[in-house]
Motif scaffolding. Structure first.
Motif, PDB file in Angstrom:
ATOM      1  N   LEU A 141       6.967 -11.063  -1.871  1.00 38.33           N
ATOM      2  CA  LEU A 141       6.486 -12.285  -2.513  1.00 38.33           C
ATOM      3  C   LEU A 141       5.583 -11.958  -3.689  1.00 38.33           C
ATOM      4  O   LEU A 141       4.709 -11.101  -3.572  1.00 38.33           O
ATOM      5  CB  LEU A 141       5.692 -13.116  -1.501  1.00 38.33           C
ATOM      6  CG  LEU A 141       6.430 -13.565  -0.239  1.00 38.33           C
ATOM      7  CD1 LEU A 141       5.478 -14.312   0.685  1.00 38.33           C
ATOM      8  CD2 LEU A 141       7.612 -14.447  -0.611  1.00 38.33           C
ATOM      9  N   PRO A 142       5.756 -12.655  -4.810  1.00 37.23           N
ATOM     10  CA  PRO A 142       4.793 -12.491  -5.891  1.00 37.23           C
ATOM     11  C   PRO A 142       3.395 -12.835  -5.352  1.00 37.23           C
ATOM     12  O   PRO A 142       3.255 -13.695  -4.478  1.00 37.23           O
ATOM     13  CB  PRO A 142       5.245 -13.511  -6.936  1.00 37.23           C
ATOM     14  CG  PRO A 142       6.694 -13.737  -6.634  1.00 37.23           C
ATOM     15  CD  PRO A 142       6.819 -13.599  -5.144  1.00 37.23           C
ATOM     16  N   THR A 143       2.371 -12.161  -5.863  1.00 40.94           N
ATOM     17  CA  THR A 143       1.017 -12.368  -5.324  1.00 40.94           C
ATOM     18  C   THR A 143       0.597 -13.835  -5.401  1.00 40.94           C
ATOM     19  O   THR A 143      -0.064 -14.326  -4.477  1.00 40.94           O
ATOM     20  CB  THR A 143      -0.014 -11.479  -6.044  1.00 40.94           C
ATOM     21  OG1 THR A 143       0.107 -11.661  -7.451  1.00 40.94           O
ATOM     22  CG2 THR A 143       0.194 -10.012  -5.703  1.00 40.94           C
ATOM     23  N   THR A 144       0.988 -14.550  -6.432  1.00 37.75           N
ATOM     24  CA  THR A 144       0.613 -15.960  -6.532  1.00 37.75           C
ATOM     25  C   THR A 144       1.311 -16.791  -5.455  1.00 37.75           C
ATOM     26  O   THR A 144       0.706 -17.696  -4.877  1.00 37.75           O
ATOM     27  CB  THR A 144       0.931 -16.524  -7.922  1.00 37.75           C
ATOM     28  OG1 THR A 144       2.299 -16.276  -8.228  1.00 37.75           O
ATOM     29  CG2 THR A 144       0.043 -15.894  -8.987  1.00 37.75           C
TER      30      THR A 144
ATOM     31  N   ARG B 270       5.305   4.324   5.154  1.00 40.82           N
ATOM     32  CA  ARG B 270       3.956   4.818   5.439  1.00 40.82           C
ATOM     33  C   ARG B 270       2.873   3.777   5.120  1.00 40.82           C
ATOM     34  O   ARG B 270       1.699   4.070   5.194  1.00 40.82           O
ATOM     35  CB  ARG B 270       3.697   6.095   4.652  1.00 40.82           C
ATOM     36  CG  ARG B 270       4.560   7.258   5.122  1.00 40.82           C
ATOM     37  CD  ARG B 270       4.192   8.551   4.434  1.00 40.82           C
ATOM     38  NE  ARG B 270       4.955   8.838   3.241  1.00 40.82           N
ATOM     39  CZ  ARG B 270       6.211   9.273   3.211  1.00 40.82           C
ATOM     40  NH1 ARG B 270       6.865   9.445   4.308  1.00 40.82           N
ATOM     41  NH2 ARG B 270       6.818   9.525   2.085  1.00 40.82           N
ATOM     42  N   THR B 271       3.301   2.603   4.787  1.00 41.60           N
ATOM     43  CA  THR B 271       2.365   1.539   4.428  1.00 41.60           C
ATOM     44  C   THR B 271       1.644   1.008   5.657  1.00 41.60           C
ATOM     45  O   THR B 271       2.243   0.874   6.723  1.00 41.60           O
ATOM     46  CB  THR B 271       3.125   0.379   3.755  1.00 41.60           C
ATOM     47  OG1 THR B 271       3.663   0.860   2.539  1.00 41.60           O
ATOM     48  CG2 THR B 271       2.241  -0.796   3.478  1.00 41.60           C
ATOM     49  N   LYS B 272       0.361   0.687   5.482  1.00 39.09           N
ATOM     50  CA  LYS B 272      -0.388   0.050   6.561  1.00 39.09           C
ATOM     51  C   LYS B 272      -0.066  -1.442   6.543  1.00 39.09           C
ATOM     52  O   LYS B 272      -0.273  -2.119   5.540  1.00 39.09           O
ATOM     53  CB  LYS B 272      -1.882   0.262   6.386  1.00 39.09           C
ATOM     54  CG  LYS B 272      -2.665  -0.406   7.482  1.00 39.09           C
ATOM     55  CD  LYS B 272      -4.123  -0.108   7.416  1.00 39.09           C
ATOM     56  CE  LYS B 272      -4.787  -0.897   8.523  1.00 39.09           C
ATOM     57  NZ  LYS B 272      -6.045  -0.415   8.914  1.00 39.09           N
TER      58      LYS B 272
ATOM     59  N   ALA C 203      -1.903  -3.333   0.501  1.00 39.45           N
ATOM     60  CA  ALA C 203      -2.052  -2.234  -0.463  1.00 39.45           C
ATOM     61  C   ALA C 203      -1.092  -2.353  -1.639  1.00 39.45           C
ATOM     62  O   ALA C 203      -1.300  -1.746  -2.684  1.00 39.45           O
ATOM     63  CB  ALA C 203      -1.854  -0.894   0.236  1.00 39.45           C
ATOM     64  N   HIS C 204      -0.045  -3.147  -1.496  1.00 41.31           N
ATOM     65  CA  HIS C 204       0.944  -3.286  -2.564  1.00 41.31           C
ATOM     66  C   HIS C 204       0.615  -4.401  -3.551  1.00 41.31           C
ATOM     67  O   HIS C 204       1.346  -4.603  -4.514  1.00 41.31           O
ATOM     68  CB  HIS C 204       2.342  -3.498  -1.967  1.00 41.31           C
ATOM     69  CG  HIS C 204       2.888  -2.240  -1.368  1.00 41.31           C
ATOM     70  ND1 HIS C 204       3.697  -1.388  -2.067  1.00 41.31           N
ATOM     71  CD2 HIS C 204       2.691  -1.677  -0.156  1.00 41.31           C
ATOM     72  CE1 HIS C 204       3.997  -0.355  -1.295  1.00 41.31           C
ATOM     73  NE2 HIS C 204       3.394  -0.511  -0.137  1.00 41.31           N
ATOM     74  N   ALA C 205      -0.476  -5.126  -3.326  1.00 36.07           N
ATOM     75  CA  ALA C 205      -0.853  -6.230  -4.224  1.00 36.07           C
ATOM     76  C   ALA C 205      -0.964  -5.809  -5.690  1.00 36.07           C
ATOM     77  O   ALA C 205      -0.529  -6.560  -6.570  1.00 36.07           O
ATOM     78  CB  ALA C 205      -2.142  -6.877  -3.748  1.00 36.07           C
ATOM     79  N   PRO C 206      -1.519  -4.624  -5.995  1.00 33.37           N
ATOM     80  CA  PRO C 206      -1.594  -4.235  -7.417  1.00 33.37           C
ATOM     81  C   PRO C 206      -0.231  -4.162  -8.116  1.00 33.37           C
ATOM     82  O   PRO C 206      -0.152  -4.255  -9.334  1.00 33.37           O
ATOM     83  CB  PRO C 206      -2.271  -2.867  -7.382  1.00 33.37           C
ATOM     84  CG  PRO C 206      -3.077  -2.878  -6.125  1.00 33.37           C
ATOM     85  CD  PRO C 206      -2.235  -3.670  -5.146  1.00 33.37           C
ATOM     86  N   SER C 207       0.839  -4.029  -7.341  1.00 32.06           N
ATOM     87  CA  SER C 207       2.177  -3.986  -7.940  1.00 32.06           C
ATOM     88  C   SER C 207       2.672  -5.369  -8.347  1.00 32.06           C
ATOM     89  O   SER C 207       3.688  -5.485  -9.017  1.00 32.06           O
ATOM     90  CB  SER C 207       3.178  -3.358  -6.963  1.00 32.06           C
ATOM     91  OG  SER C 207       3.458  -4.263  -5.899  1.00 32.06           O
ATOM     92  N   GLY C 208       1.939  -6.407  -7.920  1.00 33.62           N
ATOM     93  CA  GLY C 208       2.341  -7.772  -8.256  1.00 33.62           C
ATOM     94  C   GLY C 208       3.113  -8.478  -7.170  1.00 33.62           C
ATOM     95  O   GLY C 208       3.463  -9.640  -7.315  1.00 33.62           O
TER      96      GLY C 208
END
Length: 72
Positions: free
Chosen positions: A53-56, A9-11, A31-36
């Motif tokens: 991928l890790p956000t960094t 259901r992710t955009k 939207a998943h960035a807060p999860s890292g």
């Protein structure tokens, strides 16, 4: 890695670098960035595989693409 229920259901956002033709489209789920991690997938294969991928690492990838460090 297959699509998990929370990603069904992710955009997904298509990369502006993907262009409009040829089927070479990369999508990401911001939207998943807060999860890292940032999920990334090939738009032609929406059910997987998906890279997490890790956000960094995602930020480094985007920077390298913008700078032309990875070619065209």
């Amino acid at each position: 890695m297959s699509t998990t229920p929370d990603l069904l259901r992710t955009k997904w956002i298509k990369s502006s670098y993907s262009g409009n033709g040829g089927g070479t489209c990369v999508e990401w789920a911001p939207a998943h960035a807060p999860s890292g991690t940032i999920p990334v997938r090939d738009s032609k294969r929406p059910t997987g595989p998906i890279l997490h991928l890790p956000t960094t690492a995602f930020a480094d990838l985007v920077s390298a693409l913008k700078d032309g460090a990875l070619g065209s």
